[in-house]
Scaffold this motif. Sequence first.
Motif, short mmCIF file in Angstrom:
data_model
loop_
_atom_site.label_atom_id
_atom_site.label_comp_id
_atom_site.label_asym_id
_atom_site.label_seq_id
_atom_site.Cartn_x
_atom_site.Cartn_y
_atom_site.Cartn_z
N THR A 134 76.51 20.05 48.24
CA THR A 134 77.61 18.88 47.21
C THR A 134 77.35 18.69 45.79
O THR A 134 76.53 17.92 45.63
N LYS A 159 80.55 22.48 48.32
CA LYS A 159 81.45 21.70 47.64
C LYS A 159 81.22 20.83 46.24
O LYS A 159 80.17 21.17 45.77
N VAL A 259 85.36 26.23 45.70
CA VAL A 259 84.72 25.26 46.63
C VAL A 259 85.43 24.01 47.27
O VAL A 259 86.54 24.09 45.95
N PRO A 260 85.93 24.00 47.84
CA PRO A 260 86.04 22.30 48.59
C PRO A 260 86.40 21.82 47.44
O PRO A 260 84.34 21.85 47.51
N THR A 261 87.06 21.19 46.77
CA THR A 261 86.47 20.11 46.02
C THR A 261 87.22 18.64 45.59
O THR A 261 88.60 18.92 46.08
#
Length: 318
Positions: A134, A159, A259-261
């Motif tokens: 992340t 992430k 990607v999830p941000t």
Amino acid sequence: MNTLTRTLGTGVLAASLAAGAAQAAPRADTTPQATAAAATLDGNYVVTADGVRLYVKDWGPKDGPVVTFSHGWPLNADSWEAQMLFLADHGYRVVAHDRRGHGRSSQPWDGNDMDHYADDLAAVIEALDLRDVTVVGFSTGGGEVARYIGRHGTGRVKKAALVSAVTPFMLRTDDNPDGIPLEVFDGFRKAAQQNRSQQYLDIASGPFFGFNRPGAETSQGLVQSFWAAGMQAGHKNTFDSIAAFSASDFRPDLAKFDVPTLVIHGGDDQIVPVALSAEAVPRYVTQAQVIVYPGAPHGITDTHKDRLNQDLLDFVSK
């Protein structure tokens, strides 16, 4: 915008636009993957392909999920200590480096631009062989994270989090009419040349932590720590970095996020206005989740550290 202009001052420096464009322009003479792969590890330092020594903090259990932290201007990895300590205590491996020219890292004359910053982050990730990372960036560090993904992709990224970040694009241009006028950043450069020590004190005691707001109680500890970090950085490096964070266009980089941000920003950020930054990110990142802290300033890693710590933990643990 008026607050920012009054705070930072105005006044045009000769050839500053050309200098900003030169610093922000992508490098065509390097292969990002090869540059990162050429990095080596030397104790607490990662040595880049161009010989820059990057000081690295590597805390927490080495087998824990990895979170990297990229710091803001003109600070260093210490500015993330509250978040790093918190996440390390929750079982995460947390890694932060002093950007080239800042903190305990080398102070190269050249390469103080966003492409080099991104490649340096890649060098740290590659040298430590970090995976499923992340990547978290604050202010200028948010731009570093965006450019890292733009240049290196998300093969090692799980992430991303942008905190008080300079993304998507700070500078006012023909295709970014709501940006900040060049004259504001010229004033920033002028103040740095005239007396950067005083500049750091003025920023920290004023808009960075929101201490210039009515009723705000100034923390001399925060003011002095900001000043000390700034003075530890190289003058040339921090001066060049002004162009890097203000004139770099991160819109193409954000378009490559897959990607999830998480995007976190202060609602009363006088340095990077929320409407120009956090609220604009979802135009380019479809998976972006935006959280705005009402009334919060730019320096929320300190002023709102408890809430930020929890929000980051919630995000990385999902």
